[in-house]
Design an enzyme around this catalytic site. Structure first.
Site, PDB file in Angstrom:
ATOM      1  N   HIS A  78       0.824  -1.210   0.000  1.00  0.00           N
ATOM      2  CA  HIS A  78       0.000   0.000   0.000  1.00  0.00           C
ATOM      3  C   HIS A  78       0.858   1.260   0.000  1.00  0.00           C
ATOM      4  CE1 HIS A  78      -4.365  -1.274   0.930  1.00  0.00           C
ATOM      5  NE2 HIS A  78      -3.732  -2.291   0.412  1.00  0.00           N
ATOM      6  N   VAL A  82       0.945   4.089  -3.674  1.00  0.00           N
ATOM      7  CA  VAL A  82       0.449   5.457  -3.601  1.00  0.00           C
ATOM      8  C   VAL A  82       1.648   6.377  -3.359  1.00  0.00           C
ATOM      9  CG1 VAL A  82      -1.237   6.994  -2.531  1.00  0.00           C
ATOM     10  CG2 VAL A  82      -1.672   4.533  -2.584  1.00  0.00           C
ATOM     11  N   HIS A 205      -1.422 -13.049  -1.727  1.00  0.00           N
ATOM     12  CA  HIS A 205      -2.682 -13.472  -1.107  1.00  0.00           C
ATOM     13  C   HIS A 205      -2.655 -14.928  -0.653  1.00  0.00           C
ATOM     14  CE1 HIS A 205      -5.006  -9.891  -3.109  1.00  0.00           C
ATOM     15  NE2 HIS A 205      -4.205  -9.521  -2.138  1.00  0.00           N
TER      16      HIS A 205
HETATM   17  C1  HEM Z   1      -3.539  -7.212  -7.597  1.00  0.00           C
HETATM   18  C2  HEM Z   1      -4.183  -6.275  -6.943  1.00  0.00           C
HETATM   19  C3  HEM Z   1      -4.568  -6.422  -5.513  1.00  0.00           C
HETATM   20  C4  HEM Z   1      -5.806  -6.264  -5.010  1.00  0.00           C
HETATM   21  C5  HEM Z   1      -7.060  -5.884  -5.784  1.00  0.00           C
HETATM   22  C6  HEM Z   1      -5.735  -6.521  -3.596  1.00  0.00           C
HETATM   23  C7  HEM Z   1      -6.795  -6.437  -2.731  1.00  0.00           C
HETATM   24  C8  HEM Z   1      -6.783  -6.847  -1.416  1.00  0.00           C
HETATM   25  C9  HEM Z   1      -7.908  -6.814  -0.536  1.00  0.00           C
HETATM   26  C10 HEM Z   1      -9.281  -6.268  -0.914  1.00  0.00           C
HETATM   27  C11 HEM Z   1      -7.536  -7.360   0.636  1.00  0.00           C
HETATM   28  C12 HEM Z   1      -8.406  -7.611   1.875  1.00  0.00           C
HETATM   29  C13 HEM Z   1      -8.488  -6.418   2.749  1.00  0.00           C
HETATM   30  C14 HEM Z   1      -9.417  -6.684   3.922  1.00  0.00           C
HETATM   31  O1  HEM Z   1     -10.476  -7.262   3.739  1.00  0.00           O
HETATM   32  O2  HEM Z   1      -9.061  -6.325   5.038  1.00  0.00           O
HETATM   33  C15 HEM Z   1      -6.153  -7.731   0.509  1.00  0.00           C
HETATM   34  C16 HEM Z   1      -5.408  -8.331   1.491  1.00  0.00           C
HETATM   35  C17 HEM Z   1      -4.057  -8.547   1.392  1.00  0.00           C
HETATM   36  N1  HEM Z   1      -3.240  -8.177   0.334  1.00  0.00           N
HETATM   37 FE1  HEM Z   1      -3.850  -7.571  -1.477  1.00  0.00          FE
HETATM   38  N2  HEM Z   1      -4.458  -6.841  -3.265  1.00  0.00           N
HETATM   39  C18 HEM Z   1      -3.697  -6.782  -4.397  1.00  0.00           C
HETATM   40  C19 HEM Z   1      -2.334  -6.985  -4.484  1.00  0.00           C
HETATM   41  C20 HEM Z   1      -1.528  -7.237  -3.397  1.00  0.00           C
HETATM   42  C21 HEM Z   1      -0.085  -7.194  -3.434  1.00  0.00           C
HETATM   43  C22 HEM Z   1       0.751  -6.812  -4.633  1.00  0.00           C
HETATM   44  C23 HEM Z   1       0.336  -7.533  -2.180  1.00  0.00           C
HETATM   45  C24 HEM Z   1       1.734  -7.633  -1.636  1.00  0.00           C
HETATM   46  C25 HEM Z   1       2.803  -7.806  -2.380  1.00  0.00           C
HETATM   47  C26 HEM Z   1      -0.845  -7.816  -1.399  1.00  0.00           C
HETATM   48  C27 HEM Z   1      -0.840  -8.279  -0.104  1.00  0.00           C
HETATM   49  C28 HEM Z   1      -1.963  -8.530   0.643  1.00  0.00           C
HETATM   50  C29 HEM Z   1      -1.944  -9.201   1.928  1.00  0.00           C
HETATM   51  C30 HEM Z   1      -0.720  -9.813   2.596  1.00  0.00           C
HETATM   52  C31 HEM Z   1      -3.251  -9.199   2.397  1.00  0.00           C
HETATM   53  C32 HEM Z   1      -3.749  -9.765   3.729  1.00  0.00           C
HETATM   54  C33 HEM Z   1      -3.692  -8.698   4.797  1.00  0.00           C
HETATM   55  C34 HEM Z   1      -4.016  -9.176   6.208  1.00  0.00           C
HETATM   56  O3  HEM Z   1      -4.175 -10.373   6.452  1.00  0.00           O
HETATM   57  O4  HEM Z   1      -4.102  -8.319   7.102  1.00  0.00           O
HETATM   58  N3  HEM Z   1      -1.950  -7.599  -2.160  1.00  0.00           N
HETATM   59  N4  HEM Z   1      -5.717  -7.395  -0.752  1.00  0.00           N
END
Ligand code: HEM
Ligand SMILES: *[C@@H]1O[C@H](CO)[C@@H](O)[C@H](O)[C@H]1NC(C)=O
Ligand SMILES: *[C@@H]1O[C@H](CO)[C@@H](O)[C@H](O)[C@H]1NC(C)=O
Ligand SMILES: *[C@@H]1O[C@H](CO)[C@@H](O)[C@H](O)[C@H]1NC(C)=O
Ligand SMILES: *[C@@H]1O[C@H](CO)[C@@H](O)[C@H](O)[C@H]1NC(C)=O
Ligand SMILES: *[C@@H]1O[C@H](CO)[C@@H](O)[C@H](O)[C@H]1NC(C)=O
Length: 338
Positions: A78, A82, A205
């Site tokens: 994040h 940004v 993810h």
């Molecule tokens: C491809 C586009 C991406 C989208 C649309 C996206 C979207 C999201 C969303 C909606 C969540 C859940 C948030 C929630 O419900 O609290 C999430 C969680 C997460 N995302 Fe992504 N994400 C993307 C790419 C990435 C990238 C590039 C990374 C890291 C390199 C990443 C790492 C994570 C992690 C580790 C979580 C879990 C967070 C937690 O357990 O607290 N995401 N993401």
């Protein structure tokens, strides 16, 4: 196909992806990029090892709370998406500005206290040298690495901290969970990240959680006619409807990799390829032929780890501030002099 052919295939895709990417234009397309270097702090903080300090704190936090690994990884993502990896995600709102962390897509972002604790420790032994942006980048690497007790990717350092953080810049830059392939590719493209980076970084993810609200549409009202997303595996959809009864509770968390959401592994791709990706943004990776091929190849864990390392280095160099740009904040939550 044999594993060797698959590895060869993904290497070829990677080369094409690197050469065709927009990275060069941003000065971050290859290697470390952006003027960052390995071990930047080694000669700057003589009385303390910066990287060891970060690692020790992160490992103890993740050991005490395994969900912290995903949080710290997401915090870095994040930050980078940004205004580049400039620590702008960490700034608290002031009387005048609503900062990035207050914006809608911040949903459940956390880990700020861990960054604060590291910063406090480093300020005590090596004041005004180590940037908050670098702490975030190192913490993300160390958080994932704890499971393996070895560094999963090199972190190039020397980022400076930004002085601007605007909630209004979050929406357009951070992809939404409902984004389609074209939009995702375009949003990654503006950061100098390729199709290969998109598929590879989505593998993040494999750890962590989401919330029912973000999949409600796929489960109950996909086209607005009370239907489910036909691209979602029907058995998995049933499981998800059980976890997220309609109308969904916005506080209910769901694992993104239901089989191993605390293990950093390639099961994300196995699930995805069985049409069990959680978000539209995951499922849509199968709608493009090149992207679907990469998702297949990344089921191989060794290939996934190698590619993830490469893409994290690239992501970590997005629009970084180096040289005379930016500052080293004394407190990660406020710009200096405020
Ligand atoms: C491809 C586009 C991406 C989208 C649309 C996206 C979207 C999201 C969303 C909606 C969540 C859940 C948030 C929630 O419900 O609290 C999430 C969680 C997460 N995302 Fe992504 N994400 C993307 C790419 C990435 C990238 C590039 C990374 C890291 C390199 C990443 C790492 C994570 C992690 C580790 C979580 C879990 C967070 C937690 O357990 O607290 N995401 N993401
Ligand atoms: C906040 O806004 C006031 C009035 O516009 C201005 O004088 C002040 O410098 C601003 N403070 C910061 C921290 O930007
Ligand atoms: C995240 O955004 C929501 C909605 O705009 C806001 O209510 C919440 O306070 C923000 N979280 C943080 C930590 O600022
Ligand atoms: C993808 O989403 C964007 C933005 O919502 C939309 O304008 C575009 O038509 C969509 N593309 C496809 C192929 O569905
Ligand atoms: C389903 O979507 C349609 C169109 O967006 C909307 O009018 C309707 O209220 C939604 N139904 C539910 C139960 O959310
Ligand atoms: C979880 O593991 C089982 C057994 O190995 C497998 O059949 C299933 O497809 C996996 N589910 C996901 C979402 O990976």
């Amino acid at each position: 196909m044999s594993k060797h052919i698959l590895v060869f295939l993904v290497s070829s895709i990677l080369v094409v992806g690197c050469m065709g990417g927009k990275g060069q234009g941003h000065g971050n397309g290859n290697g470390n990029g952006g003027g960052l270097k390995l071990k930047y702090y080694d000669n700057l903080c003589r009385s303390v090892s910066v990287e060891k300090t970060v690692r020790d704190i992160v490992w103890s936090k993740v050991a005490a709370d395994p969900t912290m690994a995903a949080k710290l990884l997401r915090l870095h993502y994040h930050d980078c998406f940004v205004r580049g990896c400039d620590g702008s995600i960490l700034l608290d709102p002031t009387q005048n500005t609503t900062t990035e962390k207050t914006a809608g897509p911040n949903r459940s972002i956390s880990g700020y206290e861990v960054i604060d604790e590291i910063k406090t420790k480093l300020e005590a032994s090596c004041p005004e040298i180590v940037s908050c942006a670098d702490i975030v980048a190192l913490a993300a690497r160390d958080a994932v690495s704890f499971q393996f007790r070895r560094e999963m990717w090199p972190v190039f350092t020397g980022r400076k901290d930004g002085t601007i953080s605007l909630a209004s810049e979050v929406g357009g830059n951070l992809p939404s969970a409902n984004a389609n392939f074209t939009t995702l590719l375009a949003q990654f493209g503006t950061k100098g990240l390729s199709l290969n980076d998109l598929v590879t970084l989505s593998g993040a993810h494999t750890i962590g959680i989401s919330h029912c609200t973000l999949v409600a549409r796929r489960l109950y009202n996909f086209t607005g006619a009370g239907d489910a997303d036909p691209s979602l595996d029907q058995t998995y959809a049933k499981t998800l409807r059980k976890l997220c009864p309609n109308p969904v509770n916005s506080a209910t968390a769901i694992e993104m990799d239901p089989n191993s959401s605390r293990s950093f592994d390639s099961n994300y791709y196995r699930a995805l390829n069985q049409h069990k990706g959680l978000f539209v943004s995951d499922a849509t990776l199968l709608t493009n032929r090149q992207s679907a091929t990469i998702a297949k190849v990344l089921e191989n864990q060794m290939v996934f780890f190698a590619n993830f390392a490469r893409s994290m280095v690239k992501m970590g160099a997005v629009e970084v501030l180096t040289g005379g740009q930016g500052e080293v904040r004394k407190n990660c939550r406020v710009i200096n002099g405020q």
